[in-house]
Design a protein around this motif. Structure first.
Motif, PDB file in Angstrom:
ATOM      1  N   ILE A  55       5.645   0.977  -1.582  1.00  0.00           N
ATOM      2  CA  ILE A  55       4.521   1.857  -2.453  1.00  0.00           C
ATOM      3  C   ILE A  55       4.341   3.266  -1.914  1.00  0.00           C
ATOM      4  N   CYS A  56       3.813   4.088  -2.823  1.00  0.00           N
ATOM      5  CA  CYS A  56       3.973   5.445  -2.661  1.00  0.00           C
ATOM      6  C   CYS A  56       2.509   5.660  -1.781  1.00  0.00           C
ATOM      7  N   VAL A  57       2.413   6.695  -1.113  1.00  0.00           N
ATOM      8  CA  VAL A  57       1.111   7.229  -0.476  1.00  0.00           C
ATOM      9  C   VAL A  57       0.407   8.279  -1.590  1.00  0.00           C
ATOM     10  N   LYS A  58      -0.834   7.854  -1.687  1.00  0.00           N
ATOM     11  CA  LYS A  58      -1.648   8.773  -2.502  1.00  0.00           C
ATOM     12  C   LYS A  58      -2.801   9.388  -1.617  1.00  0.00           C
ATOM     13  N   GLN A  59      -4.103   9.904  -2.356  1.00  0.00           N
ATOM     14  CA  GLN A  59      -5.170  10.178  -1.685  1.00  0.00           C
ATOM     15  C   GLN A  59      -6.053   9.286  -1.222  1.00  0.00           C
ATOM     16  N   ARG A  60      -7.048   9.260  -0.469  1.00  0.00           N
ATOM     17  CA  ARG A  60      -7.700   8.308   0.332  1.00  0.00           C
ATOM     18  C   ARG A  60      -8.733   7.517  -0.667  1.00  0.00           C
ATOM     19  N   GLU A  61      -9.190   8.072  -1.758  1.00  0.00           N
ATOM     20  CA  GLU A  61      -9.946   7.281  -2.679  1.00  0.00           C
ATOM     21  C   GLU A  61      -8.989   6.309  -3.299  1.00  0.00           C
TER      22      GLU A  61
END
Length: 362
Positions: A339-345
């Motif tokens: 999985i990729c890393v996105k922003q906290r929300e």
């Protein structure tokens, strides 16, 4: 033909795409402006040599302009360098990026795999690899190495790369070193072979880089290679399409190189959110590997996951969430995911869906 990669939002109806490893900050504002301005000149053919972009890349990396070649994404250059060198036998690390094998098959190259071990967390140890090549009966003309590796996220430091580069020079093995995810590392320079190419001592290396991931420019298609071997570069120029890099892509690339603050912000964000996701996935019972890039590699340890192929992938897709199943990587099966890393929300929303699936199954 079955879609082989992440980012397949066209076949699948999804509201959340965690399968493609793109910078979560989105396209930089400067790149957006450059694309709009370049659109006004689309009636002209693009510069087939990408001279202005290559000049700025040369300044950016402190390397001679003539050692740089641009392409329609990194995948385009993978096929071009393979066609130019035309190896008869090549070595691939497994698991790793699928395009390497596809490109080698296109020139009828024999392929041998060096399989990383799950019990060693799929880590590559360069001295063991060199010893294995020495003990084998193979005569390789080309090796592909992805650093950090896709999908595992394992990254070799440059002091680990050095003996491998020296070995390839000694044995006259052409090394394609894929650094497309390097900029997401907390200390990119410590994991790059660029310093060795600047010194001019390793001609049989093709360093592959791209704007795709770090600048969130996947749809624009822009990659580049750095190589000291002028003969190989000339062969690539002879076989490539003359206008493979659009004027819009060239303008976007030049603008992207100015976005240093954007890259630093992304790197800081990724470092924080990567650990946040790792901790939460571990707490949920998954086997999480120590990825250093902007994606996380993990294994579904549930008993039912061993019995139902790509179970988690299908469960999340029902919820309109897309992740990358690693079942089509050599040496992996349907219990492995990326999985990729996105922003906290976004990460919180993803984890909420994931938790709901695990609760439903109990």
């Amino acid at each position: 033909m079955e879609y082989q990669h992440g980012g397949d939002i066209y076949t699948n109806s999804v509201t959340m795409d965690y399968s493609a490893n793109i910078n979560p900050l989105g396209v930089p504002a400067g790149v957006r402006r450059a694309v709009c301005q370049a659109a006004d000149q689309c009636f002209c053919y693009p510069d087939s040599q990408s001279a202005s972009l290559r000049g700025k890349l040369a300044k950016f990396h402190e390397i001679p302009m003539e050692t740089i070649i641009c392409g329609n994404g990194a995948a385009d250059l993978i096929f071009q360098v393979v066609t130019a060198v035309r190896p008869k036998e090549a070595l691939l690390i497994a698991p790793s990026f699928l395009e390497y094998e596809q490109a080698l098959r296109s020139v009828s190259c024999g392929i041998t795999y060096y399989e990383l071990k799950e019990e060693e967390e799929f880590a590559l140890r360069e001295q063991e690899l060199i010893a294995w090549i020495e003990e084998s009966s193979h005569s390789f003309q080309m090796i592909f190495l992805c650093n950090p590796n896709n999908p595992t996220g394992f990254a070799l430091k440059k002091e680990q790369l050095h003996p491998l580069l020296d070995y390839c020079r000694e044995k006259r093995i052409f090394l394609v070193l894929d650094e497309c995810f390097n900029e997401f590392l907390e200390d990119p320079h410590r994991h790059s072979a660029l310093e060795f190419l600047r010194k001019g001592s390793h001609e049989q290396v093709f360093l592959l880089k791209a704007f795709t991931k770090i600048y969130a420019m996947a749809g624009i298609r822009l990659g580049y290679g750095i190589c000291k071997d002028s003969t190989v570069l000339e062969k690539i120029h002879q076989i490539r399409q003359p206008w493979s890099v659009s004027s819009i892509a060239q303008a976007a690339g030049e603008a992207a190189l100015e976005e240093t603050a954007y890259v630093e912000a992304a790197r800081s964000l990724i470092a924080c959110e990567r650990e946040y996701l790792k901790d939460n996935l571990t707490a949920l019972g998954f086997r999480v590997y120590d990825s250093k890039a902007n994606y996380i590699f993990f294994k579904d340890l549930r008993t039912e996951a061993l019995q139902e192929e790509k179970l988690l992938y299908r469960q999340l897709l029902v919820k309109k969430v897309l992740i990358r199943s690693c079942a089509n990587y050599r040496g992996l099966d349907g219990t492995f995911y990326r999985i990729c890393v996105k922003q906290r929300e976004e990460n919180e929303a993803f984890l909420s869906v994931l938790k709901s699936i695990l609760t439903e199954r109990k």
